[in-house]
Each structure stands twice: as C-alpha cells, then as structure tokens.
Design an enzyme around this catalytic site. Structure first.
Site, PDB file in Angstrom:
ATOM      1  N   TYR A   1       7.549   6.184   2.032  1.00  0.00           N
ATOM      2  CA  TYR A   1       8.620   5.825   2.955  1.00  0.00           C
ATOM      3  C   TYR A   1       8.769   6.843   4.087  1.00  0.00           C
ATOM      4  O   TYR A   1       9.195   6.494   5.178  1.00  0.00           O
ATOM      5  CB  TYR A   1       9.957   5.726   2.212  1.00  0.00           C
ATOM      6  CG  TYR A   1      10.200   4.411   1.530  1.00  0.00           C
ATOM      7  CD1 TYR A   1       9.421   4.004   0.458  1.00  0.00           C
ATOM      8  CD2 TYR A   1      11.230   3.583   1.946  1.00  0.00           C
ATOM      9  CE1 TYR A   1       9.660   2.803  -0.179  1.00  0.00           C
ATOM     10  CE2 TYR A   1      11.481   2.381   1.311  1.00  0.00           C
ATOM     11  CZ  TYR A   1      10.700   1.987   0.253  1.00  0.00           C
ATOM     12  OH  TYR A   1      10.953   0.802  -0.375  1.00  0.00           O
TER      13      TYR A   1
ATOM     14  N   LYS B   1       0.744   6.929 -11.020  1.00  0.00           N
ATOM     15  CA  LYS B   1      -0.598   6.338 -10.978  1.00  0.00           C
ATOM     16  C   LYS B   1      -1.580   7.512 -11.004  1.00  0.00           C
ATOM     17  O   LYS B   1      -2.429   7.683 -10.116  1.00  0.00           O
ATOM     18  CB  LYS B   1      -0.727   5.475  -9.699  1.00  0.00           C
ATOM     19  CG  LYS B   1      -1.989   4.645  -9.628  1.00  0.00           C
ATOM     20  CD  LYS B   1      -2.075   3.514 -10.645  1.00  0.00           C
ATOM     21  CE  LYS B   1      -3.429   2.833 -10.556  1.00  0.00           C
ATOM     22  NZ  LYS B   1      -3.652   1.835 -11.643  1.00  0.00           N
TER      23      LYS B   1
ATOM     24  N   ASP C   1       1.170   0.268 -13.211  1.00  0.00           N
ATOM     25  CA  ASP C   1       0.735  -1.109 -13.505  1.00  0.00           C
ATOM     26  C   ASP C   1       1.085  -1.498 -14.936  1.00  0.00           C
ATOM     27  O   ASP C   1       1.616  -2.591 -15.201  1.00  0.00           O
ATOM     28  CB  ASP C   1      -0.764  -1.305 -13.203  1.00  0.00           C
ATOM     29  CG  ASP C   1      -1.659  -0.225 -13.790  1.00  0.00           C
ATOM     30  OD1 ASP C   1      -1.135   0.778 -14.325  1.00  0.00           O
ATOM     31  OD2 ASP C   1      -2.905  -0.383 -13.720  1.00  0.00           O
TER      32      ASP C   1
ATOM     33  N   ASP D   1      11.199   1.179  -5.993  1.00  0.00           N
ATOM     34  CA  ASP D   1      11.656   0.007  -5.243  1.00  0.00           C
ATOM     35  C   ASP D   1      11.132  -1.259  -5.913  1.00  0.00           C
ATOM     36  O   ASP D   1      11.871  -2.209  -6.159  1.00  0.00           O
ATOM     37  CB  ASP D   1      11.146   0.099  -3.792  1.00  0.00           C
ATOM     38  CG  ASP D   1      11.583  -1.087  -2.955  1.00  0.00           C
ATOM     39  OD1 ASP D   1      12.769  -1.434  -3.010  1.00  0.00           O
ATOM     40  OD2 ASP D   1      10.729  -1.673  -2.259  1.00  0.00           O
TER      41      ASP D   1
ATOM     42  N   ASP E   1      13.362  -4.094  -8.617  1.00  0.00           N
ATOM     43  CA  ASP E   1      13.487  -5.542  -8.378  1.00  0.00           C
ATOM     44  C   ASP E   1      12.951  -6.316  -9.579  1.00  0.00           C
ATOM     45  O   ASP E   1      13.532  -7.313 -10.009  1.00  0.00           O
ATOM     46  CB  ASP E   1      12.680  -5.976  -7.134  1.00  0.00           C
ATOM     47  CG  ASP E   1      13.537  -6.062  -5.877  1.00  0.00           C
ATOM     48  OD1 ASP E   1      14.451  -5.221  -5.722  1.00  0.00           O
ATOM     49  OD2 ASP E   1      13.296  -6.961  -5.044  1.00  0.00           O
TER      50      ASP E   1
HETATM   51  C1  IPM Z   1      16.172  -1.219  -1.478  1.00  0.00           C
HETATM   52  C2  IPM Z   1      15.675  -1.904  -0.231  1.00  0.00           C
HETATM   53  C3  IPM Z   1      15.363  -0.839   0.804  1.00  0.00           C
HETATM   54  C4  IPM Z   1      14.221   0.010   0.266  1.00  0.00           C
HETATM   55  C5  IPM Z   1      15.047  -1.346   2.232  1.00  0.00           C
HETATM   56  C6  IPM Z   1      16.147  -2.214   2.770  1.00  0.00           C
HETATM   57  C7  IPM Z   1      14.760  -0.217   3.171  1.00  0.00           C
HETATM   58  O1  IPM Z   1      14.597  -2.716  -0.502  1.00  0.00           O
HETATM   59  O2  IPM Z   1      17.168  -0.499  -1.381  1.00  0.00           O
HETATM   60  O3  IPM Z   1      15.599  -1.433  -2.539  1.00  0.00           O
HETATM   61  O4  IPM Z   1      13.034  -0.366   0.394  1.00  0.00           O
HETATM   62  O5  IPM Z   1      14.508   1.066  -0.284  1.00  0.00           O
HETATM   63 MN    MN Z   2      14.156  -2.905  -2.672  1.00  0.00          MN
END
Ligand code: IPM
Ligand code: MN
Length: 368
Positions: A141, A189, A221, A245, A249
């Site tokens: 990032y 990794k 992975d 990240d 999710d």
């Molecule tokens: C998160 C989001 C952010 C990230 C974006 C909006 C920059 O996806 O907070 O998970 O990638 O960190």
């Molecule tokens: Mn995210």
C-alpha cells in the site's frame, strides 16, 4: 468525561451507516452523563467533488485534533479511471498514515443466530471467533517505488517492511491474544517473498517474550483455505497489509455478511474506526444498508479510545439481541420471503431501543 469524535462519513452508504452509529454513541453519552462531541467533515469522493482533493486539509486538521475518528466508507464508480493517488481511497490512506495507527483490529465472529446466513455449514462456522491484526501502514500500500510506466506498458509496486514495523504490530497481536485464547497465527508467503522471511523471523523472535502465547505460521494461500475449512482453529491472525485486506473480507463469509464487520486502528496519535465494508454505491441512498458493522465499530471506539469497556459490551449485546429478535437488513435476509426486512434506520433504531433498555435496567439495579 469529554470525547471529541470526528465523523468522516465519506461516500455511498457511508453517511447512512455512520448516522446510525453516532445515534448509538449519543445514547451512551446521554445515559452515562458523558460529554461526547461530534464534528463532521468530508473525505473521499464527496471531498473531491467539493474541494478537489480526497483529504482536504481542514479534515486532516480536525482529525489530528480529535480524540477518535469514525469513518464510513469511500469510493465511487465515477472515479474508476483516475490514478490511485487521485481516487477517493487515497483520502483514507493519507488519513491512516497521518494518524499513525499501524494495528488494524478486525474481529470476525459467528453469531449463532446468523449461522444459516453463511454459505458454510453451521457446524463449520459454529463457535468461530477470530481477531485479525492487520498491519496498516506498510507493505504494498505504501512501499516505494511505485508507478505505471505507460509507454513501456509496465507497472510496479513495492512490498517493503522494516523490522521495527513488524515488531510493533506483532506486539499488539501477542498482547491481545493474551486476553483471548492465547494463540497467534502469523500469515505470510515466506516460501516466496524475502519480506515474508523477515516477517516470520521477526514474529518468531518477538514470540519469545510472550511464553504464554502459542505461535503458528501459515502461508497466506493455505490460510485462505483453512479459514473456510476450520475457522474455529483461529484466535488472533497477524498479517501484513494486503494479506489482511483480502483475508478479512474472506472472513466475512464466516459471519454471513460483510456489513457486520467492524474495525479499529490503534497505535498512532489518534485511533481510526471504520467498518470493513466499502461504500456499496449500488445500494447507496436507498436506506437498506446494514448499519451493524458501523455500530459495532462505535463499540470499538468506546473500548479503545474512551476506555468504556462496559458500554462497548452493552452495544455488542444490543446487536446480538436484535439479531436474536429476528431483525434483518436485506444483506442478512437472503431473499427469505418470511423475513421482515428492516431498513437501515429501523435496524439502528432497534439497537438504540435495546441499548436504552439495557442501560435503564442497569441504572435501576444501581439505584436499589
Ligand atoms: C479496507 C478497504 C481499504 C483498504 C480501501 C478503501 C483503501 O478495502 O479498509 O479494507 O484497502 O484498506
Ligand atoms: Mn478491504
């Protein structure tokens, strides 16, 4: 007690969900006699449209002066063709960097009442309770160099970590694991990346200082698979920025909806609180977004920025209770015709009512 909260609602469903979260915070303030003050400033796409930049200087200044920042979400399709540094997301990344919080805590919890919301079998998700500690200020990032060489049709980003950046986030993971089930899974990794080899060596070294905590390592992975197969085996998951990240999710599948997940970033000068979900432009403005992720984020704010552990737990209990009562926003109703689908504000209002009942009950108990 006084608490200055800067609310940066952002784009899409951001304003709808932060609206409900601040309502809940106001309830805590009213009933506890606390002086919470809220300011609201633009960030992300709305800030680009108003002021030409995703993080206006006034917003940044107000954030640095506040005791805590509550963010909704950023991002909108109208900015899709812009380079990363001019997109709404850049506003959040700049804010994260400026506030300095490096440890992003993302709990993922299998609510018994939502077991049928997960595409995973109930017996797989039952009892899962994971806390991701995502490093938030390093890795791909922020690593330099980065660029897109259009002429030669190549682009690059840099995954970079210093030992110190790994040490400080690892400490947070071991500390929080000490208050939980005392296990840290560090995800990397290391079979391919030098950065991950440094990561693994450093985490292993820091683990020596926490003899009560079990440390295990997983490749990212394999971790992605184990999270779905055996989510109960995880307690604290420590990982770098991009892996965190992605995996957080994925972990939303355990809870049943991304709309449920909160997060809080600690370790800097001002802590930053943001639900894990995005701005969801497709449902923005319809009043159907799930506010529970933002409300649970407000609970984390009370826990980590106001030291109000009991109040944080009361909010979490209220959320659990409204789910048990059968309240469902569209993302949780899964097309079930029997279920009454609540709007964003109905869901928020119900949490607010249950919270008030809990607080009333507690106050009358203290009165006798
Ligand atoms: C998160 C989001 C952010 C990230 C974006 C909006 C920059 O996806 O907070 O998970 O990638 O960190
Ligand atoms: Mn995210």
């Amino acid at each position: 007690m006084r608490l200055n909260v800067l609310v940066v609602p952002g784009d899409g469903i951001g304003p709808e969900v932060t609206g409900q979260a601040t309502q809940v915070l106001r309830a805590v303030a009213d009933l506890g006699g606390y002086d919470f003050r809220f300011r609201e400033m633009p960030i992300g796409g709305v800030a680009i449209n108003q002021q030409g930049t995703p993080l206006p200087p006034e917003t940044l200044e107000a954030a640095l002066e506040s005791d805590a920042v509550l963010l909704g979400a950023v991002g909108d399709n109208e900015f899709n063709s812009l380079p990363p540094e001019r997109r709404p997301e850049a506003g959040v990344l700049q804010l994260r960097k400026a506030l300095g919080g490096f440890a992003n805590l993302r709990p993922s919890f299998a609510y018994p009442t939502l077991a049928s919301n997960s595409p995973l079998r109930p017996e797989v998700v039952e009892g899962a309770d994971i806390l991701f500690v995502r490093e938030l200020l390093g890795g791909l990032y922020f690593g330099e160099p980065r660029s897109w060489d259009r002429e030669n049709k190549q682009a690059w980003n840099t995954m970079r970590y210093t030992r110190e950046e790994i040490v400080r986030v690892a400490r947070v993971a071991f500390e929080v694991a000490g208050k939980r089930r005392k296990k840290v899974t560090s995800v990397d990794k290391a079979n391919v990346l030098e950065v991950s080899q440094l990561w693994r060596a450093t985490v292993t070294e820091i683990a020596q200082q926490y003899p009560g905590i079990t440390l295990e390592h997983q490749y990212v992975d394999a971790c992605a698979m184990h999270l779905m197969n055996t989510p109960r085996n995880f307690d604290v998951v420590l990982t770098e920025n991009l892996f965190g990240d992605i995996l957080s999710d994925e972990a939303a599948v355990i809870t049943g909806s991304l709309g449920m997940l909160p997060s809080g970033t600690i370790g800097g000068s001002v802590n930053l609180y943001e639900p894990v979900h995005g701005s969801a432009p497709d449902i923005a403005g319809k009043g159907i977004a799930n506010p529970l992720g933002a409300i649970l984020t407000a609970a984390m704010l009370l826990r980590y920025s106001a030291n109000l552990e009991q109040e944080a737990q009361m909010i979490e209990t209220s959320v659990r209770t409204v789910l048990e009562q059968g309240y469902r926003t569209a993302d949780l109703a899964r097309g079930d015709k029997q279920t009454h689908v609540s709007s964003t504000s109905e869901m928020g209002q119900q949490v607010y009512s249950v919270l008030n009942e809990i607080i009333d009950r507690r106050q009358s108990r203290h009165a006798v």
